[in-house]
Scaffold this active site. Structure first.
Site, mmCIF file in Angstrom:
data_model
loop_
_atom_site.group_PDB
_atom_site.id
_atom_site.type_symbol
_atom_site.label_atom_id
_atom_site.label_comp_id
_atom_site.label_asym_id
_atom_site.label_seq_id
_atom_site.Cartn_x
_atom_site.Cartn_y
_atom_site.Cartn_z
ATOM 1 N N CYS A 13 -59.403 10.590 -50.154
ATOM 2 C CA CYS A 13 -57.975 10.346 -49.918
ATOM 3 C C CYS A 13 -57.345 9.646 -51.119
ATOM 4 O O CYS A 13 -57.534 8.440 -51.312
ATOM 5 C CB CYS A 13 -57.807 9.510 -48.650
ATOM 6 S SG CYS A 13 -56.079 9.193 -48.255
ATOM 7 N N CYS A 27 -54.617 7.082 -50.187
ATOM 8 C CA CYS A 27 -55.187 5.836 -49.664
ATOM 9 C C CYS A 27 -55.784 4.988 -50.794
ATOM 10 O O CYS A 27 -55.568 3.789 -50.860
ATOM 11 C CB CYS A 27 -56.305 6.120 -48.664
ATOM 12 S SG CYS A 27 -55.950 7.423 -47.496
ATOM 13 N N ASP A 28 -56.571 5.623 -51.644
ATOM 14 C CA ASP A 28 -57.428 4.861 -52.550
ATOM 15 C C ASP A 28 -57.067 4.961 -54.030
ATOM 16 O O ASP A 28 -57.636 4.231 -54.849
ATOM 17 C CB ASP A 28 -58.892 5.316 -52.373
ATOM 18 C CG ASP A 28 -59.372 5.070 -50.949
ATOM 19 O OD1 ASP A 28 -58.909 4.100 -50.342
ATOM 20 O OD2 ASP A 28 -60.184 5.863 -50.445
#
Ligand code: FAD
Ligand code: NAP
Length: 313
Positions: free
Chosen positions: A135, A138-139
């Site tokens: 992701c 997300c990251d």
């Protein structure tokens, strides 16, 4: 007993649906979750893009813990059971559980999510959530101004590589072939970006690291040579598996409309093509695959369930 609503899957979408359904006055609402409630995000070591939650000492597991407590406080019941299938008989639904027992429900919200596929190289599972990610939204930020590796050659890999190229210093896309599945304009845009580097006919042989997490990857080229890249972030985009099995009948045919990727087609109210059946979160078409949006979907679906039942009363 006939349930007002059966919720299948206890990730952010299912838990939020449970919260809204119970606080909205429905008495008989059961969440069927085959594991501990929380969903995919419990695999993450941290979450920093959920508005109002900003604590680097808390893991995804810590983050979701309060969600379930809040839901159960308002009367959501939980059965730790795998659902095998959902079918509609007349006006209501039959939910078949692992082992063959059945539960009847007036409405169903399916929130079983989707799972990114794993590529299968050595160390992938060991460093998943500790440098290996699926992701970028997300990251990616954890690698601001740092070089990262991306694996895959489809639309997702090249779109996410482009997203990462605006955050990270360099993005090395490793792809096992020299032809890309990604749409030509997506590929061309990636090629034009000066900090995206396409490494073709190459595979990731091994992810390397220690207790602190990933420290690099070994990339094997088609001539057999192996090159070590010391990037501490590795984003794997080799396809998605939509968890839609509960929506298949005995013949393997979907009971509601899905797209060619098996994602459930819903409208803006999370209604599927079957009256009384709703889908929310990562399982639906166009899902942004974020906790905040899955939670939003769950609330919409539950509010629609309440209206649906009121109209039937
Ligand atoms: P899921 O979270 O996938 O939950 C589905 C649930 O359904 C699961 O608990 C599963 O056990 C259950 N289930 C499936 N099939 C059945 C069945 N047949 N019977 C019973 N139960 C079933 N998003 C962000 O916004 N920010 C982040 O920082 C972030 N980081 C991430 C890090 C990692 C490592 C991963 C994997 C994902 C991350 N995401 C992040 C994405 C986010 O977790 C998902 O978008 C979100 O969890 C989707 O919620 P969902 O409720 O739709 O599905
Ligand atoms: P995908 O199209 O299936 O591509 C997966 C990629 O990963 C392929 O390049 C494949 O290589 C590679 N791969 C698969 N298994 C691997 C392994 N074990 N090791 C190394 N590489 C591996 O998946 P996707 O990119 O997630 O896209 C899925 C679908 O969604 C596609 O239909 C895509 O068009 C669509 N999509 C569309 C958009 C958009 O329209 N904007 C955005 C995202 C996704 P090979 O090519 O060699 O098989």
């Amino acid at each position: 007993m006939m349930l007002d609503c059966a919720i299948i899957g206890g990730g952010p979408a299912g838990l939020t649906a449970g919260l809204y359904a119970t606080r909205g006055g429905l008495r008989n609402v059961t969440l069927f979750e085959m594991g501990l409630p929380g969903g995919q995000i419990t695999q993450s070591s941290e979450i920093e893009n959920y508005p109002g939650f900003f604590d680097h000492t808390k893991t995804g597991m810590d983050f979701m813990d309060l969600w379930q407590k809040q839901c159960f406080h308002f009367g959501l019941k939980h059965e730790m059971k795998k659902v095998e299938k959902v079918s509609k008989t007349g006006e209501h639904f039959t939910v078949t559980l692992e082992g063959g027992s059945t539960v009847e429900a007036m409405t169903v919200i399916v929130c079983t999510g989707s799972v990114p596929k794993r590529a299968g190289f050595k160390g992938e599972d060991t460093y998943f959530g500790k440098g290996v990610s699926t992701c970028a939204t997300c990251d990616g930020f954890f690698y601001k101004n740092k070089p990262v590796t991306v694996l895959g050659g489809g639309d997702t890999a090249l779109e996410e590589a482009y997203y990462l190229s605006n955050i990270c210093s360099e993005v090395y896309v490793v792809h096992r072939s020299d032809t890309f599945r990604a749409a030509p304009p997506t590929l061309e845009r990636a090629k034009r970006k000066e900090n995206i580097h396409l490494i073709t006919n190459a595979v990731i042989e091994e992810a390397i690291g220690d207790a602190r997490g990933l420290s690099g990857v070994n990339v094997k080229k088609s001539d057999g040579t192996v090159e070590r890249m010391d990037n501490t972030g590795l984003f794997v985009f080799v396809g998605q598996t939509v968890r839609n099995d509960v929506l298949k009948d005995e013949k393997g045919t979907f009971i509601c409309e899905t797209n060619e990727r098996g994602q459930v087609i819903v409208d803006l109210s999370m209604r599927t093509s079957v009256s009384g059946l709703f889908a929310a979160g990562d399982i639906r078409i166009e899902a942004p695959k974020q906790v905040v949006s899955a939670a939003g979907d769950g609330s919409i679906a539950a509010l629609q369930v309440i209206s649906y039942l009121q109209e039937k009363a």
